[in-house]
Write an enzyme that holds these catalytic residues in place. Structure first.
Site, PDB file in Angstrom:
ATOM      1  CE  LYS A 186      -4.042  -2.224   2.094  1.00 21.78           C
ATOM      2  NZ  LYS A 186      -5.100  -2.131   3.142  1.00 21.78           N
ATOM      3  CE1 TYR A 196      -9.438  -2.656   0.121  1.00 20.85           C
ATOM      4  CE2 TYR A 196      -8.526  -0.825  -1.111  1.00 20.85           C
ATOM      5  CZ  TYR A 196      -8.350  -1.951  -0.325  1.00 20.85           C
ATOM      6  OH  TYR A 196      -7.079  -2.380   0.012  1.00 20.85           O
ATOM      7  CG  ASN A 225      -3.939  -2.299   6.656  1.00 23.93           C
ATOM      8  OD1 ASN A 225      -3.754  -1.942   5.489  1.00 23.93           O
ATOM      9  ND2 ASN A 225      -4.955  -3.072   7.001  1.00 23.93           N
ATOM     10  CG  HIS A 257      -5.279  -6.292  -0.580  1.00 22.01           C
ATOM     11  ND1 HIS A 257      -6.512  -6.158  -0.004  1.00 22.01           N
ATOM     12  CD2 HIS A 257      -5.409  -7.249  -1.546  1.00 22.01           C
ATOM     13  CE1 HIS A 257      -7.360  -6.995  -0.604  1.00 22.01           C
ATOM     14  NE2 HIS A 257      -6.714  -7.660  -1.542  1.00 22.01           N
ATOM     15  CD  GLU A 310      -9.097  -8.800  -3.680  1.00 22.36           C
ATOM     16  OE1 GLU A 310      -9.966  -8.592  -2.817  1.00 22.36           O
ATOM     17  OE2 GLU A 310      -7.971  -9.277  -3.416  1.00 22.36           O
TER      18      GLU A 310
HETATM   19  P1  IDP Z   1      -8.324  -6.792   5.021  1.00 27.69           P
HETATM   20  O1  IDP Z   1      -7.486  -5.802   4.225  1.00 27.69           O
HETATM   21  O2  IDP Z   1      -7.560  -7.347   6.183  1.00 27.69           O
HETATM   22  O3  IDP Z   1      -8.949  -7.872   4.178  1.00 27.69           O
HETATM   23  P2  IDP Z   1     -10.937  -5.504   5.102  1.00 27.69           P
HETATM   24  O4  IDP Z   1     -11.931  -5.668   6.197  1.00 27.69           O
HETATM   25  O5  IDP Z   1     -11.209  -6.157   3.802  1.00 27.69           O
HETATM   26  O6  IDP Z   1      -9.519  -5.946   5.682  1.00 27.69           O
HETATM   27  O7  IDP Z   1     -10.756  -3.934   4.893  1.00 27.69           O
HETATM   28  C1  IDP Z   1     -10.062  -3.429   3.778  1.00 27.69           C
HETATM   29  C2  IDP Z   1      -9.123  -2.332   4.238  1.00 27.69           C
HETATM   30  O8  IDP Z   1      -9.904  -1.227   4.748  1.00 27.69           O
HETATM   31  C3  IDP Z   1      -8.200  -2.703   5.409  1.00 27.69           C
HETATM   32  O9  IDP Z   1      -7.033  -3.374   4.998  1.00 27.69           O
HETATM   33  C4  IDP Z   1      -7.895  -1.335   5.991  1.00 27.69           C
HETATM   34  O10 IDP Z   1      -6.944  -0.637   5.178  1.00 27.69           O
HETATM   35  C5  IDP Z   1      -9.237  -0.635   5.858  1.00 27.69           C
HETATM   36  N1  IDP Z   1     -10.103  -0.819   7.047  1.00 27.69           N
HETATM   37  C6  IDP Z   1     -10.903  -1.872   7.343  1.00 27.69           C
HETATM   38  N2  IDP Z   1     -11.575  -1.702   8.483  1.00 27.69           N
HETATM   39  C7  IDP Z   1     -11.198  -0.483   8.944  1.00 27.69           C
HETATM   40  C8  IDP Z   1     -11.577   0.273  10.122  1.00 27.69           C
HETATM   41  O11 IDP Z   1     -12.390  -0.148  10.956  1.00 27.69           O
HETATM   42  N3  IDP Z   1     -10.965   1.493  10.264  1.00 27.69           N
HETATM   43  C9  IDP Z   1     -10.074   1.984   9.353  1.00 27.69           C
HETATM   44  N4  IDP Z   1      -9.721   1.313   8.235  1.00 27.69           N
HETATM   45  C10 IDP Z   1     -10.268   0.091   8.027  1.00 27.69           C
HETATM   46 MG    MG Z   2     -10.392  -7.747   2.745  1.00 28.94          MG
END
Ligand code: IDP
Ligand code: MG
Length: 139
Positions: A11, A51, A114, A117, A128
């Site tokens: 990212k 997304y 974070n 992905h 994807e």
């Molecule tokens: P993942 O990337 O671990 O699969 P997902 O639930 O698919 O997690 O969410 C996609 C991305 O959205 C996450 O990697 C993160 O960057 C962001 N994200 C998800 N939930 C939150 C939240 O509660 N607060 C802030 N950012 C979030």
């Molecule tokens: Mg996800």
């Protein structure tokens, strides 16, 4: 799609902070082979589409802004049990909960930023990967 592929993005935060090399080293040492890879830059529209499942959630706008804020590295990775093993390597979505030694624990800046992905299913890896690589179906 075969069960031995996953899709990843390094990212914008991790690219900005100079972590591409360290992250690719961890991916390689965990036994993943890189089948396709490119440095690219998502537009706001790309990020909204990628997304789309999260549209309407409180973090959606911040996620779209962040993901289109700079270059990313997109890649298709191959390994036996790729989806589960890669999710284990990257750690929990919220880096505060990510296990020691995982990519998110080491390199994340925040919940949204974070670092990396990883696809959550074979079906989503295909969707994807196809978003970035026209030859996805051939792997
Ligand atoms: P993942 O990337 O671990 O699969 P997902 O639930 O698919 O997690 O969410 C996609 C991305 O959205 C996450 O990697 C993160 O960057 C962001 N994200 C998800 N939930 C939150 C939240 O509660 N607060 C802030 N950012 C979030
Ligand atoms: Mg996800």
């Amino acid at each position: 799609m075969a069960q031995n592929l996953t899709f990843t993005m390094i990212k914008p935060c991790a690219v900005r902070n100079g972590h591409i090399g360290s992250i690719l080293k961890m991916i390689s040492e965990r036994g993943f082979r890189i089948k396709a890879m490119k440095l690219t830059h998502m537009t706001r529209e790309n990020a909204e589409a990628f997304y789309g499942i999260h549209a309407g959630k409180p973090f959606f706008e911040g996620l779209v802004s962040f993901m289109s804020s700079g270059p990313i590295v997109a890649a298709i990775l191959e390994k036996e049990n790729a989806i589960a093993d890669f999710r284990e390597l990257i750690g929990s979505t919220n880096p505060a909960n990510a296990a020691p030694g995982t990519i998110r624990q080491l390199f994340a800046e925040s919940f949204t930023a974070n670092a990396i992905h990883g696809s959550d299913s074979d079906e989503n890896a295909l969707i994807e990967g196809s978003f970035f690589f026209s030859q996805m179906e051939q792997f």
